[in-house]
Design an enzyme around this catalytic site. Structure first.
Site, PDB file in Angstrom:
ATOM      1  N   HIS A  37       0.873  -1.133   0.118  1.00 25.25           N
ATOM      2  CA  HIS A  37      -0.087   0.043   0.039  1.00 25.25           C
ATOM      3  C   HIS A  37       0.819   1.083  -0.153  1.00 25.25           C
ATOM      4  CE1 HIS A  37      -3.402   2.028   1.410  1.00 25.25           C
ATOM      5  NE2 HIS A  37      -2.646   3.098   1.822  1.00 25.25           N
ATOM      6  N   GLU A  38       1.786   1.443   0.891  1.00 23.50           N
ATOM      7  CA  GLU A  38       2.731   2.505   1.116  1.00 23.50           C
ATOM      8  C   GLU A  38       3.553   2.674  -0.227  1.00 23.50           C
ATOM      9  OE1 GLU A  38       2.007   4.907   3.236  1.00 23.50           O
ATOM     10  OE2 GLU A  38       0.515   3.386   4.317  1.00 23.50           O
ATOM     11  N   HIS A  71       1.550   4.592  -2.727  1.00 20.42           N
ATOM     12  CA  HIS A  71       1.921   6.170  -2.642  1.00 20.42           C
ATOM     13  C   HIS A  71       3.259   6.510  -2.993  1.00 20.42           C
ATOM     14  CE1 HIS A  71      -1.810   6.559  -0.515  1.00 20.42           C
ATOM     15  NE2 HIS A  71      -1.472   5.700   0.613  1.00 20.42           N
ATOM     16  N   HIS A  98       3.634   6.657  -6.892  1.00 16.64           N
ATOM     17  CA  HIS A  98       2.942   7.508  -7.365  1.00 16.64           C
ATOM     18  C   HIS A  98       3.627   9.068  -7.270  1.00 16.64           C
ATOM     19  CE1 HIS A  98      -1.660   9.422  -7.648  1.00 16.64           C
ATOM     20  NE2 HIS A  98      -0.683  10.023  -8.288  1.00 16.64           N
TER      21      HIS A  98
HETATM   22 ZN   LIG Z   1      -2.948   5.360   2.056  1.00 19.08          ZN
END
Ligand SMILES: [Zn+2]
Length: 653
Positions: free
Chosen positions: A441-442, A445, A448
């Site tokens: 998940h991290e 980010h 991105h």
């Molecule tokens: Zn998040």
């Protein structure tokens, strides 16, 4: 997270700077596959930071070589800020405007570096007063810059459309600032006279706080938090029959106790206590919504929803589409509640039966090198370019990652980025499946940010909140698929599938239910209907009944649950959790089904930063949130997963 800001470095230079940095901080070649040769380490949350091998800690030296260098940077920034004043009153001249923005964004980049370094220092040294002081000082310097630069917005908004067009034509150096300036001017027609603006600002209006100013906390949110903290929570029984103090922090732990009497007792005591404060809490929430509506009307919006959607440059059609499409799929949630009832052997499902695990936890011990390799494999569908950056970022020798928990480290995980450097990721990795998922998940980010920062100028790289949870949830979806396909046995498969169901239940269904509540109650205020505790209770209860369906039993105080949900103070924000996960799932589906063309479109969105409106960027990635498709894709995933879990639990019997 706030939208937008600063100034770019040319791409070629950035690549060279990145390489130099890389050689400085590690000996391995970029993208080197397994992080072999790393020291073994067993996570221990009670260990001091010094017990963890340095390679597992992030490297902040690209930002500042030391705390002393940071302090020098701060002093220099504060000394440089007053020079901005020389542009004030002169921004009608295109050349002066370009000079001013160059200068401002350079300072903004410096301030950003300063605050992020201080925040990250404090993350790993929570009780260190020095780090706490640095954080305050860093924030103070940023605020000072914002105040000194507030004339920019004022003067840019005062330019006529014709004048602005000529300004762009006459000064090519403004091209990199086009998206920034256009976004600044997007709602120019909503600006009121200076006196009215001053009055609204004094009343805490933050409809305008998106570009240069930090969000102003709502006084009523403070009132709500204060009230919750003042409530004397009762004692409850724990699993051993001991009397223990119920708190806001341990409520959710009791709520998922495997012992039904314990969780029933805790939920009953918690909601029963809230009930005694319902009128004060209703007045606080009604006050918040009245302010939201007043701010919106002051600027000529018909509804608060219209105003807050416009703030994020998103059409209200997105909100309506989410609510309608989820509502049309509620029979799936009813089916999930029925499955819970069957699988847990309960006569009926109550609020306190929603949070207990449906599948037994799986003993997993996933040391970091294994998690890293699994994530790299699972995200291969995103293509080699993505994979290369991912492998670099996940190699702890490259300094992105602060991996393990320790004494005095802030809990949870996050990712931050510093333009022109590389992203940073904070973890509290303890070898569980959930930890591996959080890591994926991290890195969603982080990548991105990395892709956007390499492709965009400083003002255009920072993605907006509306797009923030797409890359992260897309990574989680791909990882979950990968793990399900390779699950060694039914138990592990069921555990993973139930995890996916719970993600969708809590992030899409529950947040959409909240969004529904928010729209309905703002609607009451807009229609002049008095908002009382009784009305809030019946509105909430109706929604719970519709969402959870016939197998769900509503208890006497369940309707007061609205009273402790902080999200209701976030001004039409919760729906973004739901649209984010729906988009992440829809993109993972497209990548699986369409391959490289879908990947290219997705990466283009990530690289877009905030260079275009969020819905435009997202449309480019194949997701149109004004239409049901993406929401429906998430619903299909829920249905498919549900069918598999139904089969697995039936087999077990
Ligand atoms: Zn998040």
């Amino acid at each position: 997270m706030s939208t937008s800001t600063l100034r770019a470095r040319p791409r070629a230079m950035l690549a060279v700077a990145g390489l130099a940095l890389f050689l400085l901080t590690c000996a391995a070649p970029a993208g080197a596959a397994p992080a072999g040769g790393l020291p073994a380490y067993t996570p221990d949350a009670t260990a001091p930071r010094s017990a963890i091998p340095d390679v597992y800690k992030w490297n902040l030296t690209p930002l500042f070589a030391s705390d002393a260098a940071w302090e020098q940077g701060r002093v220099k920034l504060l000394a440089d800020i007053p020079a901005l004043a020389k542009y004030e009153g002169r921004l009608g001249d295109p050349k002066v405007l370009a000079d001013c923005l160059d200068h401002y964004f350079r300072l903004h980049g410096d301030a950003n570096c300063l605050t992020l370094y201080a925040n990250m220092r404090l993350t790993t040294a929570q009780t260190d007063d020095r780090a706490g002081g640095m954080r305050q000082q860093g924030q103070g310097a940023l605020n000072e810059l914002m105040m000194a630069a507030s004339f920019i917005r004022r003067e840019v908004l005062a330019l006529s459309a014709d004048k602005m067009a000529l300004t762009f034509r006459d000064e090519p150096r403004l091209a990199p600032y086009r998206a920034y300036l256009e976004n600044l001017r997007r709602r120019a027609s909503r600006v009121l006279s200076p006196d009215a603006e001053r009055a609204l600002a004094l009343l805490g209006d933050n409809l305008w706080a998106e570009i240069d100013l930090n969000e102003i906390p709502s006084p009523l949110e403070d009132c709500f938090n204060g009230a919750l903290n003042d409530i004397p929570w009762p004692m409850v029984k724990d699993e051993q029959g001991r009397d223990v103090q119920l708190t806001l922090a341990n409520y959710s732990v009791f709520r998922q106790s495997p012992n039904r009497a314990v969780r029933e007792g805790a939920v009953g005591a918690f909601l029963g206590t809230l009930r005694q404060y319902q009128h004060a809490l209703a007045a606080s929430l009604a006050g918040q919504y009245k302010l939201d509506v007043a701010y919106a009307r002051a600027r000529g919006y018909k509804t608060a929803l219209e105003a807050y959607s416009d703030k994020d440059d998103v059409s209200t059609a997105v909100y309506d589409n989410l609510l309608n499409t989820v509502e049309a799929n509620l029979p799936l949630l009813h089916r999930y509640v029925a499955l819970r009832k069957r699988a847990l052997g309960l006569p009926d499902v109550h609020l306190y039966d929603l949070y207990i695990p449906l599948a037994a936890g799986v003993e997993a011990d996933i040391p970091f090198p294994e998690a890293r390799q699994t994530i790299i494999e699972a995200l291969k569908p995103l293509g080699p370019a993505y994979g290369k950056v991912l492998a670099e970022g996940l190699d702890p020798r490259n300094g992105w990652l602060d991996l393990y928990p320790h004494m005095d480290k802030e809990s949870g995980a996050y990712s931050s980025s510093v333009y022109g450097k590389h992203p940073y990721v904070k973890m509290n990795y303890q070898n569980s499946l959930d930890d591996m998922s959080t890591l994926a998940h991290e890195y969603g980010h982080a990548l991105h940010s990395d892709l956007a920062m390499k492709a965009q100028s400083y003002p255009d790289y920072r993605y907006t909140t509306f797009l923030a949870e797409i890359a992260s949830t897309c990574n989680e979806a791909l990882l979950n698929d990968y793990l399900v396909a390779r699950a060694p046995d039914d138990a592990q498969k069921a555990y993973l599938l139930v995890g996916r169901l719970e993600d969708i239940r809590t992030t899409i269904f529950r947040q959409t239910m909240f969004a529904h509540f928010e729209r309905t109650v703002h609607g009451f205020v807009e229609q002049g209907v008095p908002v009382t505790a009784t009305l809030l209770d019946s509105t909430y209860t109706d929604l719970v009944r519709r969402y959870y369906g016939p197998d769900y039993r509503i208890d006497a105080n369940d309707g007061v649950e609205w009273a402790y949900i902080p999200h209701f103070y976030y001004k039409y924000y919760v729906y973004v959790y739901a649209t984010g996960l729906c988009s992440g799932i829809a993109i993972a589906d497209r990548v699986r089904e369409l391959g490289p063309p879908a990947v290219d479109a997705y990466l283009a969105m990530l690289k877009g930063g905030c260079s275009e409106a969020p819905l435009t960027l997202l449309k480019g990635a194949g997701v149109d949130l004004t239409r049901p498709d993406a929401i429906a894709a998430a619903m299909r995933t829920f249905e498919r997963t549900l069918a598999e879990v139904e089969k697995l639990t039936a087999k077990k019997k």
